[in-house]
Structures are given as structure tokens and as C-alpha cells.
Design a protein around this motif. Sequence first.
Motif, short mmCIF file in Angstrom:
data_model
loop_
_atom_site.label_atom_id
_atom_site.label_comp_id
_atom_site.label_asym_id
_atom_site.label_seq_id
_atom_site.Cartn_x
_atom_site.Cartn_y
_atom_site.Cartn_z
N LEU A 88 0.92 -1.15 0.11
CA LEU A 88 -0.17 0.07 -0.05
C LEU A 88 0.93 1.11 -0.10
O LEU A 88 0.55 2.25 -0.49
N ARG A 89 1.86 1.24 0.79
CA ARG A 89 2.82 2.13 0.68
C ARG A 89 3.47 2.73 -0.88
O ARG A 89 3.56 3.80 -1.09
N ARG A 90 3.71 1.46 -1.57
CA ARG A 90 4.19 1.63 -2.78
C ARG A 90 3.06 2.27 -3.82
O ARG A 90 3.19 2.88 -4.68
N LEU A 91 1.79 2.11 -3.48
CA LEU A 91 0.80 2.63 -4.31
C LEU A 91 0.05 3.91 -3.99
O LEU A 91 -0.24 4.59 -4.81
N ARG A 92 0.54 4.31 -2.64
CA ARG A 92 -0.04 5.66 -2.21
C ARG A 92 0.04 6.60 -3.07
O ARG A 92 -0.95 7.51 -3.42
N ASP A 93 1.30 6.93 -3.46
CA ASP A 93 1.71 8.33 -4.09
C ASP A 93 0.71 8.22 -5.53
O ASP A 93 0.23 9.28 -6.08
N ARG A 94 1.04 7.06 -6.20
CA ARG A 94 0.31 7.01 -7.57
C ARG A 94 -1.10 7.26 -7.39
O ARG A 94 -1.74 7.84 -8.35
N LEU A 150 -1.64 -11.39 -16.97
CA LEU A 150 -1.46 -10.69 -15.74
C LEU A 150 0.04 -9.88 -16.05
O LEU A 150 0.97 -10.75 -16.65
N SER A 151 0.10 -8.55 -15.68
CA SER A 151 1.52 -7.94 -15.96
C SER A 151 2.17 -8.62 -14.47
O SER A 151 1.91 -9.23 -13.71
N GLY A 152 3.70 -8.28 -15.04
CA GLY A 152 4.55 -9.06 -13.93
C GLY A 152 4.67 -8.29 -12.70
O GLY A 152 5.73 -8.57 -12.11
N ASP A 153 3.95 -7.04 -12.18
CA ASP A 153 4.34 -6.45 -11.22
C ASP A 153 3.20 -6.09 -10.24
O ASP A 153 3.11 -4.98 -9.34
N GLY A 154 2.14 -6.68 -10.39
CA GLY A 154 0.79 -6.59 -9.74
C GLY A 154 0.48 -7.75 -8.65
O GLY A 154 1.41 -8.68 -8.46
N PHE A 155 -0.41 -7.48 -8.04
CA PHE A 155 -0.83 -8.53 -6.84
C PHE A 155 -1.11 -9.86 -7.61
O PHE A 155 -0.71 -10.73 -7.09
N GLY A 156 -1.56 -9.83 -8.83
CA GLY A 156 -1.88 -11.07 -9.35
C GLY A 156 -0.57 -11.98 -9.68
O GLY A 156 -0.53 -13.26 -9.43
N ALA A 157 0.49 -11.26 -10.23
CA ALA A 157 1.65 -12.10 -10.42
C ALA A 157 2.40 -12.36 -9.09
O ALA A 157 2.96 -13.27 -9.25
#
Length: 400
Positions: free
Chosen positions: A110-116, A204-211
Amino acid sequence: MTDVATVPTSDHDPFGPDALEDPTRMHAQLREAGPVVLLARYGVYAMARYEQVHAALVDWQDFQSGAGVGLSNFRYEKPWRPPSLLLEADPPRHDAPRRVLSGILGPRALRRLRDRWFAEAEALVEEVLSTPELDVVPALAEAFPLRVFPDAVGVGEEGRENLLPYGNFVFNAFGPPNSLVTEAMPDMPRWSEWVNAQCAREALSGDGFGAAIWAAADRGEITHDQAPLVVRSLLTAGVDTTVHGIAAMLYAFATHPQQWRRVRERPQLVRAAFDEAVRWQSPVQTFFRTATTDTTIGGAVIPEGSKILMFLGAANRDPRHWTDPDTFDLERDPSGHVGFGMGLHQCVGQHVARLEAEALLTALVRRVERLELVGSPLRHHNNTLRAWARLPMRLHTQPD
């Protein structure tokens, strides 16, 4: 111990159009009837008081989810799709998928997602403010989660419009096979096929929750057969519920202008505002459990194998637990509400939903002086969810 025949009986239909439009009166009557009530129409037991609902949610041993969290009893009926490993499973089958997903959706992610996400919220609010009046359901409540959450999972942009009707059908299917279910049935294979395709590793992309879920399978933390089902759980429960929670929050502020002034004066209330809106409106209204043994509640016995309907929305407005529960109040501490469930099966993605709501509300608080309803809101009926189909508003950007 009281004989089971003394349990109060109710003729209420919680899945009828009147109750789905406004369940407030029914909830009050069920709470007053007793700690447990027999719903004669469906032959299931019901709990509407906070104490009993909370207790059942945390007692997974006596009130199992593995027989289905809807009206259908998986002990005797075949599920219409493979059951969710998070929502419709109990330990030990539930443990590994839950542990994996909890780690993936943890504070670091979540910290990684926050600014975006905060930047995306600012951009969306900037877009919608160019229109004096708008329906905030599609423009904000739907648009923001559909913009950021599938990205986080790793789902491509094409076909995202399938997520909302698919989730809507899943939550409808927890109830009886009424018109809300049967009218959507012809389109369900198409929605389901698209969602299932997004759960495959190669989609799925390689950098998401799914991966990350598939990587956990590679490490042996879950099986490769379980991985797509865990991704599916994210896509099923991670969009509609957040959409309706955000819509509930916007409606709350439009109808409680003093609370909007309060959150603008004290932006630190932004995070609590979403939880108070979830308590007040309870986007997820109901879930079922199944008794694993003869269970005594309030002096009455619920027989083993019986379905129990927990009214989360009624519990969240129980005056036995909450002061002035029908009021949306940012001075209240809403912690302990059961809008995200409780205990072992509490919503694993609730902090993701909170971050989405916090990002969008922060952007609105900075730019909008007042939210004004400018037309008649319209409810969206669903057997499980309390939702809005339309919320026409004017977002005032200058003081009145």
C-alpha cells in the motif's frame, strides 16, 4: 434452554424490492423480535443485533462459511462456480490462500501505491470539476476503483467494464434465484469467461498483485490450481464493494453538509469518514453461515445444518451497541463495525479499499466547498449489496 419452536418467526423478505430499497424498518423489527429470528419464507434463521452478529462472525467453528455464504447450502447443492478460497472456505483449506493474500496486500504494497493513487485521484477530480452537474456514481465511485485497482492487480485495460456486472451477479447469487439473478443469467457466461481469463498468469502484468499470487504458488505457499481462484477472489470482491462504499461516503456528505465542513476543517478525519460511511450505509448488507452443531443463541437452539442469515447492516445500526446509530457522525469512533465482516473471514482487502477512498476523498476535500444533491438519487437493488445506481450532484468549488 428454550425449545427451538419458541424462536420468533418473521414473514419479512429481505430480498424483496421494498426491503432492498430501504431495509431500515425491517432491521428494527428484526432486532426487536429477538436475538435470533426464523425467516419463514426461506426457512433460515436470522440475526440482526450487533452482539449476535459479531459473535457468529468470529466463531468459524460453529458457524461455517464452507457450506456457502449465501442462501444455497453447499452440503446439498452444487455451487454455480468453484467456491472462493477466501470467502467460502474454512480452516485448514482457507489458511494458506488467506496468508498469501494478506502478505501481498500488506502495508508495504500500500505504501508503494499511495503516491500513485493520490495523483490519480487528483487527476480524476480535476476532470470531473469541468462539469457543473454530474452523476457521481459513474463519474467518481465507479471510475476511480476501475482506474486504479485493476492496475494494481495487473489486469489490462480492455474489458474492465465486465468487472462490475460480474461482481454484481456474484453478490446477487448469494440470495434466492429471484429476478435479479435470472435476468442477468444470459450474460453471466460472458462476464465469467472474461474474469476467469484475467486470472491466468499470462494475462497479468509482472508487477501486480496477481503476479505475486502466482509467485507464491511457485514457492509452494499455495498450489498452482489455487492461484487463479485467489486472483478471482480479488477481482470479485475488490471492485463492487469499494464502489458502493465510496458512493455511500459521497451520499453521506451530500446529506450531512456539516460533516463535510468538519472534514474540510480537519482533514485528518478523512480516513475515519470512509469507515463511518460503511457503518452507516453498510454496502455489504448480509452474509450467511451454516451451523456445524446444535447451537444455543439467546436461549434458543439453532439446529445443526441450519442456514443463518447475518444482517450486517442491522448490526451496524443496533442502538444496543451504537449511540444515535442512524446518524452519520465523524465524531464517532466507527471501529468495530461489521461492514467488512469480522474474525477469520474479515475482508482481506479492506485496507486497499480504505486507501482508494482516502485518496479520492482527499482530492475532493482540497477542491470542493460543498456537495449538493441536485436530483433524486436512485437505488441499485442487489440481494447482498446496498448500492446507488444514480447520485446526481453539483460539486461547488467556490464558497456560497
